[in-house]
Design a protein around this motif. Sequence first.
Motif, PDB file in Angstrom:
ATOM      1  N   VAL A 253       4.132  -6.322   2.225  1.00 23.03           N
ATOM      2  CA  VAL A 253       3.202  -5.996   3.301  1.00 23.03           C
ATOM      3  C   VAL A 253       1.822  -5.654   2.754  1.00 23.03           C
ATOM      4  N   GLY A 254       1.780  -4.851   1.687  1.00 23.91           N
ATOM      5  CA  GLY A 254       0.496  -4.478   1.123  1.00 23.91           C
ATOM      6  C   GLY A 254      -0.291  -5.682   0.635  1.00 23.91           C
ATOM      7  N   LEU A 255       0.393  -6.613  -0.017  1.00 22.68           N
ATOM      8  CA  LEU A 255      -0.270  -7.819  -0.516  1.00 22.68           C
ATOM      9  C   LEU A 255      -0.736  -8.707   0.635  1.00 22.68           C
ATOM     10  N   VAL A 256       0.057  -8.776   1.697  1.00 21.16           N
ATOM     11  CA  VAL A 256      -0.328  -9.571   2.865  1.00 21.16           C
ATOM     12  C   VAL A 256      -1.597  -9.008   3.493  1.00 21.16           C
ATOM     13  N   ARG A 257      -1.640  -7.681   3.640  1.00 26.26           N
ATOM     14  CA  ARG A 257      -2.831  -7.065   4.238  1.00 26.26           C
ATOM     15  C   ARG A 257      -4.048  -7.218   3.329  1.00 26.26           C
ATOM     16  N   LEU A 258      -3.847  -7.157   2.036  1.00 22.60           N
ATOM     17  CA  LEU A 258      -4.955  -7.359   1.111  1.00 22.60           C
ATOM     18  C   LEU A 258      -5.497  -8.781   1.221  1.00 22.60           C
ATOM     19  N   GLN A 259      -4.605  -9.766   1.268  1.00 29.36           N
ATOM     20  CA  GLN A 259      -5.027 -11.156   1.408  1.00 29.36           C
ATOM     21  C   GLN A 259      -5.748 -11.374   2.729  1.00 29.36           C
ATOM     22  N   GLY A 260      -5.205 -10.803   3.804  1.00 34.79           N
ATOM     23  CA  GLY A 260      -5.841 -10.952   5.109  1.00 34.79           C
ATOM     24  C   GLY A 260      -7.194 -10.271   5.164  1.00 34.79           C
ATOM     25  N   THR A 261      -7.300  -9.078   4.565  1.00 36.51           N
ATOM     26  CA  THR A 261      -8.582  -8.366   4.546  1.00 36.51           C
ATOM     27  C   THR A 261      -9.629  -9.137   3.767  1.00 36.51           C
ATOM     28  N   LEU A 262      -9.224  -9.748   2.657  1.00 35.41           N
ATOM     29  CA  LEU A 262     -10.156 -10.559   1.883  1.00 35.41           C
ATOM     30  C   LEU A 262     -10.634 -11.757   2.701  1.00 35.41           C
ATOM     31  N   ALA A 263      -9.721 -12.391   3.432  1.00 37.54           N
ATOM     32  CA  ALA A 263     -10.108 -13.530   4.266  1.00 37.54           C
ATOM     33  C   ALA A 263     -11.081 -13.099   5.358  1.00 37.54           C
ATOM     34  N   VAL A 264     -10.791 -11.957   6.030  1.00 37.53           N
ATOM     35  CA  VAL A 264     -11.686 -11.452   7.074  1.00 37.53           C
ATOM     36  C   VAL A 264     -13.059 -11.141   6.500  1.00 37.53           C
ATOM     37  N   THR A 265     -13.096 -10.535   5.312  1.00 35.98           N
ATOM     38  CA  THR A 265     -14.369 -10.184   4.688  1.00 35.98           C
ATOM     39  C   THR A 265     -15.194 -11.427   4.390  1.00 35.98           C
ATOM     40  N   LEU A 266     -14.562 -12.463   3.830  1.00 30.94           N
ATOM     41  CA  LEU A 266     -15.284 -13.693   3.523  1.00 30.94           C
ATOM     42  C   LEU A 266     -15.778 -14.381   4.801  1.00 30.94           C
TER      43      LEU A 266
END
Length: 354
Positions: A253-266
């Motif tokens: 879950v933590g890795l999924v949220r990190l990946q999603g947050t990076l995508a949202v930021t970009l």
Amino acid sequence: MTTDQATPAVAGLSRPGRPPGARRGPLGPLLLATALLIVLALCSIAVGSRQIPLDEVVMALVDRSAADPQIAAIIWGVRLPRTLLGLLIGAALGLSGALMQGLTRNPLADPGLLGVSAGGALGVVVAVGGFGIGALYGYIWFAFAGALLASVVVYLLGSLGRGGSTPVKVALAGVAVTFLLNSLTNVVVLRDPQALNRYRFWAAGSLAGPDGATILAVLPFLAVGVVLALATAPALNSLALGDDVATALGRRVGLVRLQGTLAVTLLAGAAVAVAGPIVFVGLVVPHVARLITGPNHRWLLPFTMVLAPALLLLADVVGRIVARPSEVGVGIVAAFLGGPFFIALVRRRRLAEL
């Protein structure tokens, strides 16, 4: 026990890529939405201070040498880059909104409402006004940093207190952070004329101005964001069942949220750096797409990528028609279209239970 022998609930849980109730393959509606997007793109190229017939638009796009030189110059030099930018920014805003809603399980999540766009705008004006950075490749990193910082602050504030994070608490935190960031932005722009001139372009949100070089400069960031977003889709289906269930299904879950947050930021940071803070596109479109696809993010995200730029191009065309020969910023028209939808969404009685 095999999947075929399982109960419907267990069968849904045994396949983390497809949540219970998800619909299978709405390919037909997706093709119709794509056709609508193509029509709106042609209208975006045809409509402006000088009206160009659609047949001449198609002729200029297919064979530039066969078209009228003046019309070809308008299409290829001004309107085609603007339309391409609308396609990219619309897809970025729609995807970032759908990702935020999936990651937080919050139907009110949107880059414009949760402070992400405001953080990106603050980062840009700080880069321009505080450090004198005028190139896109320079201040876009400040936009990314501002967007990321704002999203983290909103999430932390929305998680405080009893009951943890809820949609209403996160939305209220987003509104508060947005007002705070806008106030800081105003402080910067009022102290620096160069930052003020650039901010006046962003404040309303506009697709006018950037050329082909700008599109090529921002394209790599958007491409990486899109790839990360689409790769997150199966995990978002698992997160929809709850963090504990997602973990039991093997999701980190933590890795999924990190990946999603990076995508949202970009996605959101690049969109703000180029077109300004455009609100409601990332809020409205995922809900419309969800009515067609159900909760399956494997289809929800592609639908959002098509419907969001369609809405943005429609808003841009309307803004050029209602104030001809001048125009109304696409951000203003998008807010006018999305505001009533947001009010209706907030008034739903079961919102706090989501």
